[in-house]
Scaffold this motif. Structure first.
Motif, short mmCIF file in Angstrom:
data_model
loop_
_atom_site.label_atom_id
_atom_site.label_comp_id
_atom_site.label_asym_id
_atom_site.label_seq_id
_atom_site.Cartn_x
_atom_site.Cartn_y
_atom_site.Cartn_z
N VAL A 1 0.83 -1.21 0.00
CA VAL A 1 0.00 0.00 0.00
C VAL A 1 0.87 1.26 0.00
CG1 VAL A 1 -1.78 1.26 1.27
CG2 VAL A 1 -1.87 -1.23 1.15
N ALA A 2 1.93 1.23 0.79
CA ALA A 2 2.83 2.39 0.83
C ALA A 2 3.50 2.62 -0.52
CB ALA A 2 3.88 2.18 1.92
N ALA A 3 3.90 1.52 -1.18
CA ALA A 3 4.53 1.66 -2.50
C ALA A 3 3.55 2.24 -3.51
CB ALA A 3 5.05 0.30 -2.97
N THR B 1 10.12 -3.99 6.92
CA THR B 1 9.67 -3.60 5.58
C THR B 1 8.84 -2.33 5.61
OG1 THR B 1 7.77 -5.10 5.83
CG2 THR B 1 9.72 -5.96 4.71
N VAL B 2 8.00 -2.16 6.63
CA VAL B 2 7.14 -0.98 6.68
C VAL B 2 7.94 0.26 7.05
CG1 VAL B 2 5.23 0.10 7.91
CG2 VAL B 2 5.02 -2.25 7.13
N PHE B 3 8.78 0.17 8.07
CA PHE B 3 9.47 1.36 8.54
C PHE B 3 10.73 1.67 7.72
CE2 PHE B 3 6.84 0.54 12.22
CZ PHE B 3 6.55 1.80 12.69
N ILE B 4 11.46 0.66 7.31
CA ILE B 4 12.71 0.90 6.57
C ILE B 4 12.42 1.04 5.07
CG2 ILE B 4 15.02 0.08 6.08
CD1 ILE B 4 14.53 0.88 8.99
N GLN B 5 11.84 0.00 4.47
CA GLN B 5 11.59 0.05 3.03
C GLN B 5 10.48 1.03 2.68
OE1 GLN B 5 12.07 -4.70 2.77
NE2 GLN B 5 11.60 -3.76 0.81
N GLY B 6 9.44 1.11 3.52
CA GLY B 6 8.35 2.03 3.24
C GLY B 6 8.76 3.48 3.28
N ILE B 7 9.70 3.82 4.16
CA ILE B 7 10.16 5.21 4.26
C ILE B 7 11.15 5.55 3.14
CG2 ILE B 7 11.49 6.80 5.73
CD1 ILE B 7 10.20 5.48 8.14
N THR B 8 11.96 4.58 2.74
CA THR B 8 13.02 4.86 1.76
C THR B 8 12.60 4.62 0.32
OG1 THR B 8 13.86 2.61 2.08
CG2 THR B 8 14.82 4.37 3.43
N ILE B 9 11.43 4.06 0.05
CA ILE B 9 11.08 3.76 -1.34
C ILE B 9 10.79 5.04 -2.13
CG2 ILE B 9 8.61 3.45 -0.87
CD1 ILE B 9 8.69 1.17 -2.93
#
Length: 700
Positions: A211-213, A465-473
């Motif tokens: 969803v974040a992506a 995945t939510v905090f690291i990848q979701g913030i940096t994508i």
């Protein structure tokens, strides 16, 4: 005959005698405890605080009964707290660009969990198998399927199915087999985890929730292919994961009593495809039935949203009754309803369906994420460094391997292959979320003694995945400069798109090559000839271009209405600034300068810029204006001289008197007297779009 009052008294006496015979006496009724408890509401009293039995039976003015409303009260407070957090999250406009919304929901849930754990309070049973699969999951699936962009989805259907199905299988079996190899090392203390348990954990940890992506992609306006790959994966991945989850649970139950044979494995693979395809067919049938029902609701439009929600939910429940995929059934039902139901319902019903569906989906996701945060703080965890670290590592490795391997094959059959940057973004957008946590939390404890370890590992993967990848994508998409799209919805684009569809379908038909253009054209003909006549009510616009124009006008009106407050605020602020601004009078020099500018440049405003023509060189602007003035003056003189021969009603002059060549026509057969009266003016035609071809104007 007696008076009417006497007759009424006799009737009442008869009724009382019948009631006396049929019912027990009042004393017996009050003395019978079982009878009283069955007919009267049961109240529990605190006998420790009671002084006597006479005080317990008296009516109290003010009482508190929190236990009776504890669960709905606390759930409502959770939703209210999460809503307030969302409001604060979106008030600061830069915060949604920095992190996904699920981060703030998990943080709120962790805060609530810390309060519950600190006060030694028991959390309400928000999450169990029935609540999740029957109430929380269906709104999320319905919202994703109903608002799916159909045309780009079906244009990339082959790649989406290839990536979603095979990608889920590769991730599930790859992670499960890799973890099973790690569990064989005795030093890690994981030898009690067998192959089926690892495969089951691999199937539920491979459920992605990007969803974040998707929010980042919509903001960055990435290309349509990349957006549809992620959207299609999020749409189909839940259904595939749940089917694998149920199959492995069935195998685990079977393994406790008997050995699993090869025929059971083949039956499991066959069930995987039967469950998915059966759910899709089931959903299409319910979508057609709902469209047929809404055809006759023009007089009772208030029940149109109810029909949409009830038929979609019925498709899910009926599919679950028959042990086929309810997620695939609801998705197919939503896609079918989107095409036909929207043509039947009124605009108010469409608005109600849209916002109510989004509200239900938001509430379900909010509850799951908040409960995830609540479950983070507690004693139901088991920590094992090897299992958790290798789970996170294998999730990243198998995600990357499956993306590059599968798209390397699919790009050979695509007209527009996905680039290396697109594949890198797809591999990085494998965020885990609500589905993985829910499936891990709902594992049966009797079959999985290490359930707490699975929950802990799932929470760690979700948090990473939510905090690291979701913030940096978001910064990664901007850094890689992923190809963007400039596609805008318009009537012109729709006309050209349909023209190209018909043209490509005709070329395929001539060449004897069948592709998706040919299939789309055949379906459109079948849809217009049969399905629309049956499912869509009458008095609809015959042209689909007119329908599209109406939809776009309504959409534009809604956007203008939503932005009216912003526009009014900005206009009020600008008006206030104009009022506060001091009057500035122009000096005589400035006035003369403005007059000079207007005198020399006012005529050039009316002139159109000529288009480029490689055969003619552009002439000077002043010469063109002088020629145009001379042409108009000569035309007015000619009209004044030929008053009697002027054409009525402003008809155009005969075409034979107009020439589009730069040289005058050779009239060799006419006398010399007539030839001498020809006066030729060569000037470019004003307003011609192709070239500046001069024309000849003849004087009489």
């Amino acid at each position: 005959m007696g008076s009417p009052a006497t007759e009424h008294m006799k009737m009442l006496c008869c009724l009382l005698s019948l009631l006396t015979l049929a019912c027990p006496s009042a004393a017996d009724y009050l003395e019978d405890p079982n009878l009283g408890s069955s007919l009267l509401p049961h109240y529990e009293h605190d006998h420790a605080d009671a002084v006597g039995s006479s005080q317990d039976t008296r009516l109290q003015i003010f009482t508190v009964d929190y236990n009776n409303v504890q669960i709905p009260y606390e759930v409502t407070l959770w939703i209210l707290l999460a809503s307030l957090a969302k409001i604060g999250f979106h008030l600061y406009h830069r915060l949604p660009r920095l992190m996904p919304e699920s981060c703030i929901l998990i943080a709120i849930g962790a805060l609530v969990g810390a309060i519950i754990f600190g006060t030694d309070h028991k959390s309400p049973p928000v999450m169990n198998t029935s609540i999740y699969f029957l109430y929380l999951l269906p709104p999320i699936v319905l919202e994703e399927g109903y608002f799916m962009p159909t045309r780009p989805f079906f244009e990339n259907l082959g790649s989406i199915l290839w990536w979603s199905v095979l990608g889920s299988l590769l991730n599930s079996f790859g992670i499960g087999l890799s973890l099973y190899g790690i569990c064989q090392i005795e030093a890690f203390g994981l030898t009690d985890l067998n192959l089926l348990q690892n495969l089951l954990f691999g199937s539920m940890i491979s459920a992605v929730d990007p969803v974040a992506a998707l929010a980042v992609f919509e903001e960055a306006s990435v290309n349509e292919q990349l957006h549809m790959m992620i959207f299609g994966e999020s749409l189909l991945n839940d259904g595939i994961t749940v089917v694998l989850y149920n199959i492995f649970i069935a195998f685990t139950q079977m393994h406790r009593y008997e050995e699993i044979e090869s025929i059971d494995i083949l039956a499991g693979f066959a069930r995987f495809f039967v469950v998915g395809l059966g759910g899709m067919l089931f959903g299409i049938v319910f979508g057609f039935v709902s469209a047929l029902m809404t055809r006759f609701t023009h007089n009772v439009s208030a029940i149109e949203p109810l029909l949409v929600f009830m038929f979609s939910y019925l498709s899910y429940l009926c599919a679950e009754i028959l042990y086929i995929s309810g997620i695939m059934a609801m998705t197919a039902c939503a896609v079918t309803m989107k095409k036909y139901v929207e043509e039947n319902v009124c605009q108010n019903s469409y608005t109600t369906i849209k916002y109510f569906m989004k509200m239900l989906s938001s509430v379900s996701e909010t509850l799951i994420f908040v409960f995830m945060g609540v479950s983070t703080v507690g004693k139901n965890h088991e920590w094992n460094w090897a299992f958790i670290c290798f789970t996170l590592l294998f999730c990243l490795i198998w995600r990357t391997l499956s993306v590059f391997a599968l798209f390397y094959i699919s790009n050979k059959f695509r007209t527009y292959p996905l680039t290396f940057k697109d594949q890198l973004i797809i591999s990085y957008s494998g965020l885990r979320g609500a589905s993985s946590f829910s499936l891990a939390f709902l594992l049966p404890g009797k079959l999985f003694p290490r359930k707490k370890l699975f929950i802990t590992a799932t929470l760690v993967v979700i948090y990473f995945t939510v905090f690291i990848q979701g913030i940096t994508i978001g910064p990664l998409v901007r850094y890689l400069d992923v190809k963007k799209t400039n596609k805008k919805e318009s009537i012109n684009e729709e006309i050209h798109m349909r023209l190209m569809d018909h043209l490509k379908a005709g070329i395929e038909d001539i060449c004897g090559h069948w592709s998706h253009y040919q299939l789309r054209d055949k379906f459109k003909k079948f849809n217009n000839k049969y399905l629309k006549k049956i499912l869509i009510r009458e008095h609809q616009p015959k042209s689909s271009i007119v329908s599209l124009y109406k939809k776009m006008e309504i959409k534009l009106a809604i956007e203008m209405a939503e932005n009216a407050m912003k526009i009014s605020e900005s206009s009020t602020a600008s008006l206030q600034r104009c009022r506060n601004r001091h009057d500035h009078r122009l000096s005589p020099a400035e006035v003369e300068s403005m007059k000079d500018v207007l005198a020399h440049n006012l005529y050039q405003v009316r002139q159109r810029a000529p288009s480029y023509n490689r055969h003619n060189l552009p002439s000077n602007t002043s010469e063109k204006q002088a020629q145009e003035i001379l042409i108009r003056r000569q035309h007015s003189l000619r009209q004044s001289c030929r008053k009697g021969n002027s054409l009525p009603w402003g008809r155009p002059v005969n075409a034979t008197s107009m020439r589009y060549l730069s040289l005058p026509q050779d009239h060799s057969g006419q006398p010399t007297r007539r030839k001498a009266r020809h006066v030729t003016f060569t000037a470019p035609q004003v307003g011609r779009s192709r070239s500046d071809t001069p024309k000849v104007i003849k004087a009489p």
